[in-house]
Motif scaffolding. Structure first.
Motif, PDB file in Angstrom:
ATOM      1  N   GLY A   4      -5.020 -33.140  -5.672  1.00 35.71           N
ATOM      2  CA  GLY A   4      -6.345 -33.009  -5.098  1.00 35.71           C
ATOM      3  C   GLY A   4      -6.323 -33.087  -3.588  1.00 35.71           C
ATOM      4  N   LEU A   5      -5.529 -34.021  -3.060  1.00 34.84           N
ATOM      5  CA  LEU A   5      -5.392 -34.141  -1.610  1.00 34.84           C
ATOM      6  C   LEU A   5      -4.735 -32.903  -1.024  1.00 34.84           C
ATOM      7  N   LEU A   6      -3.734 -32.389  -1.719  1.00 38.19           N
ATOM      8  CA  LEU A   6      -3.041 -31.189  -1.261  1.00 38.19           C
ATOM      9  C   LEU A   6      -3.994 -29.993  -1.238  1.00 38.19           C
ATOM     10  N   LEU A   7      -4.784 -29.851  -2.300  1.00 37.22           N
ATOM     11  CA  LEU A   7      -5.756 -28.760  -2.372  1.00 37.22           C
ATOM     12  C   LEU A   7      -6.809 -28.881  -1.280  1.00 37.22           C
ATOM     13  N   GLY A   8      -7.261 -30.109  -1.059  1.00 35.02           N
ATOM     14  CA  GLY A   8      -8.283 -30.325  -0.053  1.00 35.02           C
ATOM     15  C   GLY A   8      -7.834 -29.935   1.344  1.00 35.02           C
ATOM     16  N   LYS A   9      -6.538 -30.072   1.576  1.00 34.02           N
ATOM     17  CA  LYS A   9      -5.991 -29.708   2.888  1.00 34.02           C
ATOM     18  C   LYS A   9      -5.477 -28.270   2.929  1.00 34.02           C
ATOM     19  N   ARG A  10      -5.552 -27.589   1.799  1.00 38.87           N
ATOM     20  CA  ARG A  10      -4.991 -26.235   1.706  1.00 38.87           C
ATOM     21  C   ARG A  10      -3.553 -26.223   2.248  1.00 38.87           C
ATOM     22  N   ALA A  11      -2.799 -27.241   1.847  1.00 44.39           N
ATOM     23  CA  ALA A  11      -1.453 -27.454   2.393  1.00 44.39           C
ATOM     24  C   ALA A  11      -0.383 -26.874   1.466  1.00 44.39           C
ATOM     25  N   ALA A  12       0.810 -26.772   1.988  1.00 43.96           N
ATOM     26  CA  ALA A  12       1.938 -26.209   1.231  1.00 43.96           C
ATOM     27  C   ALA A  12       3.150 -27.124   1.346  1.00 43.96           C
ATOM     28  N   ILE A  13       3.915 -27.177   0.258  1.00 41.81           N
ATOM     29  CA  ILE A  13       5.165 -27.948   0.242  1.00 41.81           C
ATOM     30  C   ILE A  13       6.311 -27.008  -0.115  1.00 41.81           C
ATOM     31  N   SER A  14       7.368 -27.038   0.678  1.00 39.51           N
ATOM     32  CA  SER A  14       8.585 -26.292   0.361  1.00 39.51           C
ATOM     33  C   SER A  14       9.749 -27.267   0.297  1.00 39.51           C
ATOM     34  N   ALA A  15      10.746 -26.922  -0.475  1.00 39.73           N
ATOM     35  CA  ALA A  15      11.956 -27.747  -0.585  1.00 39.73           C
ATOM     36  C   ALA A  15      13.155 -26.809  -0.642  1.00 39.73           C
ATOM     37  N   THR A  16      14.096 -27.001   0.268  1.00 40.61           N
ATOM     38  CA  THR A  16      15.232 -26.083   0.335  1.00 40.61           C
ATOM     39  C   THR A  16      16.534 -26.816   0.621  1.00 40.61           C
ATOM     40  N   SER A  17      17.623 -26.153   0.287  1.00 40.62           N
ATOM     41  CA  SER A  17      18.960 -26.540   0.748  1.00 40.62           C
ATOM     42  C   SER A  17      19.684 -25.261   1.140  1.00 40.62           C
ATOM     43  N   LEU A  18      20.697 -25.392   1.954  1.00 41.13           N
ATOM     44  CA  LEU A  18      21.446 -24.211   2.408  1.00 41.13           C
ATOM     45  C   LEU A  18      22.669 -23.916   1.552  1.00 41.13           C
ATOM     46  N   ARG A  19      23.332 -24.940   1.112  1.00 33.61           N
ATOM     47  CA  ARG A  19      24.679 -24.803   0.581  1.00 33.61           C
ATOM     48  C   ARG A  19      24.794 -23.810  -0.571  1.00 33.61           C
ATOM     49  N   ALA A  20      23.870 -23.885  -1.521  1.00 39.57           N
ATOM     50  CA  ALA A  20      23.982 -23.080  -2.740  1.00 39.57           C
ATOM     51  C   ALA A  20      23.234 -21.752  -2.661  1.00 39.57           C
ATOM     52  N   ARG A  21      22.687 -21.417  -1.507  1.00 40.42           N
ATOM     53  CA  ARG A  21      21.953 -20.152  -1.400  1.00 40.42           C
ATOM     54  C   ARG A  21      22.898 -18.956  -1.543  1.00 40.42           C
ATOM     55  N   PRO A  22      22.397 -17.833  -2.030  1.00 40.41           N
ATOM     56  CA  PRO A  22      23.228 -16.623  -2.091  1.00 40.41           C
ATOM     57  C   PRO A  22      23.705 -16.203  -0.702  1.00 40.41           C
ATOM     58  N   LEU A  23      24.839 -15.503  -0.674  1.00 38.92           N
ATOM     59  CA  LEU A  23      25.429 -15.102   0.606  1.00 38.92           C
ATOM     60  C   LEU A  23      24.452 -14.289   1.447  1.00 38.92           C
ATOM     61  N   GLY A  24      23.678 -13.409   0.811  1.00 41.14           N
ATOM     62  CA  GLY A  24      22.747 -12.586   1.558  1.00 41.14           C
ATOM     63  C   GLY A  24      21.684 -13.405   2.262  1.00 41.14           C
ATOM     64  N   GLU A  25      21.184 -14.440   1.604  1.00 44.73           N
ATOM     65  CA  GLU A  25      20.179 -15.295   2.224  1.00 44.73           C
ATOM     66  C   GLU A  25      20.778 -16.060   3.399  1.00 44.73           C
ATOM     67  N   LYS A  26      21.991 -16.567   3.217  1.00 42.70           N
ATOM     68  CA  LYS A  26      22.641 -17.280   4.321  1.00 42.70           C
ATOM     69  C   LYS A  26      22.862 -16.346   5.507  1.00 42.70           C
ATOM     70  N   ALA A  27      23.298 -15.126   5.220  1.00 39.15           N
ATOM     71  CA  ALA A  27      23.552 -14.167   6.295  1.00 39.15           C
ATOM     72  C   ALA A  27      22.267 -13.859   7.060  1.00 39.15           C
ATOM     73  N   SER A  28      21.143 -13.765   6.359  1.00 42.19           N
ATOM     74  CA  SER A  28      19.862 -13.494   7.009  1.00 42.19           C
ATOM     75  C   SER A  28      19.457 -14.648   7.924  1.00 42.19           C
ATOM     76  N   ILE A  29      19.681 -15.876   7.452  1.00 43.59           N
ATOM     77  CA  ILE A  29      19.361 -17.044   8.274  1.00 43.59           C
ATOM     78  C   ILE A  29      20.256 -17.094   9.500  1.00 43.59           C
ATOM     79  N   VAL A  30      21.558 -16.863   9.304  1.00 51.25           N
ATOM     80  CA  VAL A  30      22.506 -16.880  10.429  1.00 51.25           C
ATOM     81  C   VAL A  30      22.124 -15.808  11.454  1.00 51.25           C
ATOM     82  N   ALA A  31      21.740 -14.627  10.980  1.00 52.06           N
ATOM     83  CA  ALA A  31      21.342 -13.556  11.899  1.00 52.06           C
ATOM     84  C   ALA A  31      20.101 -13.955  12.693  1.00 52.06           C
ATOM     85  N   ALA A  32      19.141 -14.614  12.037  1.00 53.45           N
ATOM     86  CA  ALA A  32      17.934 -15.058  12.735  1.00 53.45           C
ATOM     87  C   ALA A  32      18.260 -16.131  13.768  1.00 53.45           C
ATOM     88  N   VAL A  33      19.174 -17.024  13.434  1.00 55.77           N
ATOM     89  CA  VAL A  33      19.589 -18.057  14.379  1.00 55.77           C
ATOM     90  C   VAL A  33      20.270 -17.428  15.592  1.00 55.77           C
TER      91      VAL A  33
END
Length: 326
Positions: free
Chosen positions: A250-279
């Motif tokens: 209810g609190l989350l909805l009231g704030k129209r907020a978002a939660i994300s949870a990520t790690s880098l290690r197990a991501r597919p190679l393509g996703e890692k490459a995209s992040i590295v390119a952006a960095v």
């Protein structure tokens, strides 16, 4: 070559500098002769037996390194033997050599020496992907960083300030908060003595933090949601405070907020490459211009990785602890 092995999970003494076979670069990989690596919390978990490498990754700890390209695998272009690089890894950084997918390589930034470049890949990729690519921190917004004096925290402070955000941090001592202030942090919260929810509310005139970068997980979940601004974004990148908590939807909805949870290690190679390119596109120019810098607490011989792990577990450091091949 030599590498840090873990014959049996355990304390820092479980890390053994041992002779192991040389890695061979496969399709799309390069072989890097390692100069330095850095200690991350994930390495500590792996040593303790709680965080195994993903399938196909090196069994040795180490999620980043710097060094020189020693050989190119089939299908690699754009790099040459002898190039000085740093790299994001799924494992294997605690070694004299490591095979790296070419998409996870970065040139050593202008003005950064080769050893200190080992402090950059994991923190830069983690912060840029979570704070900017997912949470879309914008100029004028407020970012709250838990663990502001950590490697992740020191990078997050600098990048957020570089784009014109206000930065709040939590840390456990006056000395650590002073170091955060030197990097540009605006709101300093000692989590041992102050309630960060109340401090954020007061500092933002009740608006809250637009983005929160959280390494604690369950322990801070409810307080993080209460600290979010309307349309706020909570990015969870760690579980130092546990894995299960109750969420007030209810609190989350009231704030129209978002939660994300990520790690880098197990991501597919393509996703890692995209992040590295952006960095490389967005962070590397800030490093070259001197607006952002790696924060290194100390350098220890890689063969003494156990002592480095002890430093990190005691949380007496600011920034990164490096392991140097000597």
């Amino acid at each position: 070559m030599h590498a840090i092995t873990i014959p049996e999970p355990g304390g820092p003494e479980a890390l053994v500098w041992d002779e192991v076979p040389d890695p061979v670069p496969g399709e799309g990989e390069v072989l890097v002769e390692v100069v330095a690596s850095a200690v991350n919390r994930a390495d500590v978990l792996q040593r303790q037996g709680f965080y195994n490498p993903p399938p196909g990754a090196s069994p040795y700890p180490g999620l980043e390194c710097s060094g020189r390209i020693a050989a190119l695998g089939p299908g690699v272009s754009g790099w040459a033997v002898g190039d000085e690089v740093c790299a994001l890894l799924a494992g294997g950084g605690y070694a004299e050599k490591v095979a790296v997918p070419a998409g996870q390589l970065l040139p050593v930034p202008e003005g950064i020496d080769l050893v200190r470049a080992a402090a950059l890949p994991e923190v830069a990729c983690t912060v840029w992907s979570n704070v900017f690519m997912i949470s879309h921190l914008r100029p004028g917004e407020t970012l709250l960083v838990h663990g502001g004096s950590s490697g992740i925290g020191t990078m997050a402070i600098q990048l957020a300030k570089a784009v014109g955000a206000t930065v709040a941090v939590t840390a456990g001592s006056k000395e650590k908060l002073e170091r955060c202030a030197e990097l540009g942090a605006d709101i300093l919260i000692n989590y041992r003595e102050q309630d960060f929810v109340a401090e954020i509310e007061q500092a933002t005139d009740g608006a809250g933090a637009d983005v929160i970068l959280d390494n604690m997980g369950a322990k801070y979940l409810d307080r993080n949601v209460r600290s979010l601004a309307v349309n706020g974004r909570l990015a969870i990148i760690g579980m130092q405070g546990g894995v299960k908590a109750e969420l007030n939807i209810g609190l989350l909805l009231g704030k129209r907020a978002a939660i994300s949870a990520t790690s880098l290690r197990a991501r597919p190679l393509g996703e890692k490459a995209s992040i590295v390119a952006a960095v490389r596109e967005h962070v590397w120019p800030l490093l070259a211009a001197g607006h952002v810098r790696p924060v290194v607490d100390r350098e220890l011989p890689m063969s003494d990785a156990g002592a480095a792990h002890q430093v990190v577990e005691e949380s007496g450091h600011v920034g990164k602890v490096l392991l140097v091949v000597r």
